[in-house]
Design a protein around this motif. Structure first.
Motif, PDB file in Angstrom:
ATOM      1  N   ALA A 129       0.830  -1.204   0.000  1.00 56.32           N
ATOM      2  CA  ALA A 129       0.000   0.000   0.000  1.00 56.32           C
ATOM      3  C   ALA A 129       0.869   1.261   0.000  1.00 56.32           C
ATOM      4  O   ALA A 129       0.584   2.228  -0.719  1.00 56.32           O
ATOM      5  CB  ALA A 129      -0.940   0.008   1.189  1.00 56.32           C
ATOM      6  N   GLU A 130       1.941   1.257   0.798  1.00 53.82           N
ATOM      7  CA  GLU A 130       2.856   2.407   0.841  1.00 53.82           C
ATOM      8  C   GLU A 130       3.534   2.612  -0.515  1.00 53.82           C
ATOM      9  O   GLU A 130       3.692   3.737  -0.979  1.00 53.82           O
ATOM     10  CB  GLU A 130       3.919   2.184   1.928  1.00 53.82           C
ATOM     11  CG  GLU A 130       4.948   3.279   2.021  1.00 53.82           C
ATOM     12  CD  GLU A 130       4.373   4.621   2.459  1.00 53.82           C
ATOM     13  OE1 GLU A 130       4.944   5.653   2.056  1.00 53.82           O
ATOM     14  OE2 GLU A 130       3.365   4.638   3.180  1.00 53.82           O
ATOM     15  N   ALA A 132       2.297   1.765  -3.435  1.00 53.31           N
ATOM     16  CA  ALA A 132       1.282   2.282  -4.354  1.00 53.31           C
ATOM     17  C   ALA A 132       1.066   3.776  -4.129  1.00 53.31           C
ATOM     18  O   ALA A 132       0.917   4.550  -5.085  1.00 53.31           O
ATOM     19  CB  ALA A 132      -0.025   1.522  -4.174  1.00 53.31           C
ATOM     20  N   ARG A 133       1.070   4.216  -2.849  1.00 53.75           N
ATOM     21  CA  ARG A 133       0.920   5.643  -2.546  1.00 53.75           C
ATOM     22  C   ARG A 133       2.103   6.455  -3.092  1.00 53.75           C
ATOM     23  O   ARG A 133       1.940   7.555  -3.586  1.00 53.75           O
ATOM     24  CB  ARG A 133       0.813   5.862  -1.039  1.00 53.75           C
ATOM     25  CG  ARG A 133      -0.588   5.737  -0.495  1.00 53.75           C
ATOM     26  CD  ARG A 133      -0.699   6.290   0.929  1.00 53.75           C
ATOM     27  NE  ARG A 133       0.164   5.620   1.890  1.00 53.75           N
ATOM     28  CZ  ARG A 133      -0.123   4.471   2.506  1.00 53.75           C
ATOM     29  NH1 ARG A 133      -1.258   3.852   2.231  1.00 53.75           N
ATOM     30  NH2 ARG A 133       0.708   3.935   3.370  1.00 53.75           N
ATOM     31  N   SER A 134       3.306   5.894  -3.008  1.00 54.83           N
ATOM     32  CA  SER A 134       4.481   6.645  -3.465  1.00 54.83           C
ATOM     33  C   SER A 134       4.508   6.801  -4.979  1.00 54.83           C
ATOM     34  O   SER A 134       5.102   7.742  -5.486  1.00 54.83           O
ATOM     35  CB  SER A 134       5.764   5.962  -2.996  1.00 54.83           C
ATOM     36  OG  SER A 134       5.949   4.748  -3.696  1.00 54.83           O
ATOM     37  N   GLU A 136       1.626   6.953  -6.906  1.00 54.48           N
ATOM     38  CA  GLU A 136       0.376   7.489  -7.452  1.00 54.48           C
ATOM     39  C   GLU A 136       0.654   8.812  -8.166  1.00 54.48           C
ATOM     40  O   GLU A 136       1.560   9.562  -7.817  1.00 54.48           O
ATOM     41  CB  GLU A 136      -0.694   7.643  -6.371  1.00 54.48           C
ATOM     42  CG  GLU A 136      -0.433   8.702  -5.346  1.00 54.48           C
ATOM     43  CD  GLU A 136      -1.507   8.722  -4.273  1.00 54.48           C
ATOM     44  OE1 GLU A 136      -1.729   9.806  -3.724  1.00 54.48           O
ATOM     45  OE2 GLU A 136      -2.113   7.673  -3.981  1.00 54.48           O
ATOM     46  N   ARG A 144       5.211   3.361 -13.405  1.00 50.21           N
ATOM     47  CA  ARG A 144       4.535   3.261 -12.116  1.00 50.21           C
ATOM     48  C   ARG A 144       4.837   1.914 -11.452  1.00 50.21           C
ATOM     49  O   ARG A 144       5.168   1.849 -10.264  1.00 50.21           O
ATOM     50  CB  ARG A 144       3.031   3.444 -12.285  1.00 50.21           C
ATOM     51  CG  ARG A 144       2.275   3.526 -10.952  1.00 50.21           C
ATOM     52  CD  ARG A 144       0.783   3.705 -11.129  1.00 50.21           C
ATOM     53  NE  ARG A 144       0.163   2.715 -11.994  1.00 50.21           N
ATOM     54  CZ  ARG A 144      -0.052   1.436 -11.666  1.00 50.21           C
ATOM     55  NH1 ARG A 144       0.317   0.994 -10.493  1.00 50.21           N
ATOM     56  NH2 ARG A 144      -0.622   0.622 -12.505  1.00 50.21           N
ATOM     57  N   GLU A 148       6.834   1.249  -7.939  1.00 51.23           N
ATOM     58  CA  GLU A 148       6.244   0.455  -6.862  1.00 51.23           C
ATOM     59  C   GLU A 148       7.173  -0.682  -6.457  1.00 51.23           C
ATOM     60  O   GLU A 148       7.364  -0.943  -5.262  1.00 51.23           O
ATOM     61  CB  GLU A 148       4.887  -0.101  -7.286  1.00 51.23           C
ATOM     62  CG  GLU A 148       3.785   0.935  -7.329  1.00 51.23           C
ATOM     63  CD  GLU A 148       2.446   0.354  -7.768  1.00 51.23           C
ATOM     64  OE1 GLU A 148       2.322  -0.893  -7.844  1.00 51.23           O
ATOM     65  OE2 GLU A 148       1.531   1.140  -8.039  1.00 51.23           O
ATOM     66  N   THR A 151      10.159   0.679  -4.508  1.00 50.89           N
ATOM     67  CA  THR A 151       9.745   1.088  -3.169  1.00 50.89           C
ATOM     68  C   THR A 151       9.496  -0.128  -2.287  1.00 50.89           C
ATOM     69  O   THR A 151       9.898  -0.154  -1.118  1.00 50.89           O
ATOM     70  CB  THR A 151       8.480   1.972  -3.238  1.00 50.89           C
ATOM     71  OG1 THR A 151       8.738   3.072  -4.119  1.00 50.89           O
ATOM     72  CG2 THR A 151       8.086   2.497  -1.879  1.00 50.89           C
ATOM     73  N   GLN A 152       8.826  -1.157  -2.827  1.00 45.67           N
ATOM     74  CA  GLN A 152       8.591  -2.385  -2.061  1.00 45.67           C
ATOM     75  C   GLN A 152       9.910  -3.033  -1.658  1.00 45.67           C
ATOM     76  O   GLN A 152      10.072  -3.451  -0.508  1.00 45.67           O
ATOM     77  CB  GLN A 152       7.772  -3.383  -2.877  1.00 45.67           C
ATOM     78  CG  GLN A 152       6.319  -3.038  -2.990  1.00 45.67           C
ATOM     79  CD  GLN A 152       5.570  -4.039  -3.858  1.00 45.67           C
ATOM     80  OE1 GLN A 152       6.059  -5.119  -4.161  1.00 45.67           O
ATOM     81  NE2 GLN A 152       4.377  -3.657  -4.275  1.00 45.67           N
TER      82      GLN A 152
END
Length: 165
Positions: A129-130, A132-134, A136, A144, A148, A151-152
């Motif tokens: 979720a974090e 995906a927020r970063s 967006e 994208r 993601e 970041t993951q």
């Protein structure tokens, strides 16, 4: 003194001498075994030695294989011989013999076989979720997803104590 020299340059002749003592004129057969025969075959086999006949042609490659995999490898011998001869550039190997061993207990790890690749565990939903927020607001789908993923990976990596890698 020649200054800094790569470790591979320092060991090159020793590796060549050790390989040639076992019949490996082309050390690439030892160092790039998975690339030559493929990952699946490399997980089951290890080249042990090459024995040459009196004329120098028609060599025999001896492969170390786990007993459970011997029948599978036996069926693949023509394809393995073709791939190895491709490494040499001519039909150097006319025969392949198999020698069997257990997966462990052979000269303290010298017959180490590659483990099957494991699928990574799915990331924690909170991390997903974090990530995906970063990402967006990014309209390009490929970019994208890449953001993601990065970041993951960053958020889910294990922390090591300071000073260790």
């Amino acid at each position: 003194m020649r200054g800094f020299e790569a470790a591979s340059g320092l060991l090159k002749q020793r590796i060549r001498d050790a390989g040639e003592s076992r019949g490996f004129a082309v050390t690439r057969l030892l160092t790039a075994w998975p690339e030559i025969v493929g990952e699946a075959t490399a997980r089951m086999t290890r080249p042990v030695k090459i024995g040459y006949g009196k004329g120098g042609f028609g060599a025999t490659l001896t492969l170390l294989v786990q007993s459970a995999h011997a029948p599978m490898v036996q069926m693949q011998l023509p394809a393995i011989r073709e791939k190895v001869n491709g490494c040499y550039g001519y039909n150097a190997i006319s025969r392949i013999s198999l020698t069997q061993t257990a997966a462990s207990g052979f000269a303290e790890g010298q017959a180490e076989f590659l483990a099957a690749a494991k699928e990574p565990a799915p990331p924690d939903p909170a991390i997903r979720a974090e990530a995906a927020r970063s990402a967006e607001g990014v309209t390009d789908e490929g970019l994208r997803k890449a953001l993601e993923t990065i970041t993951q990976n960053f958020l889910s990596r294990t922390r090591t104590p300071r000073g260790r890698t």
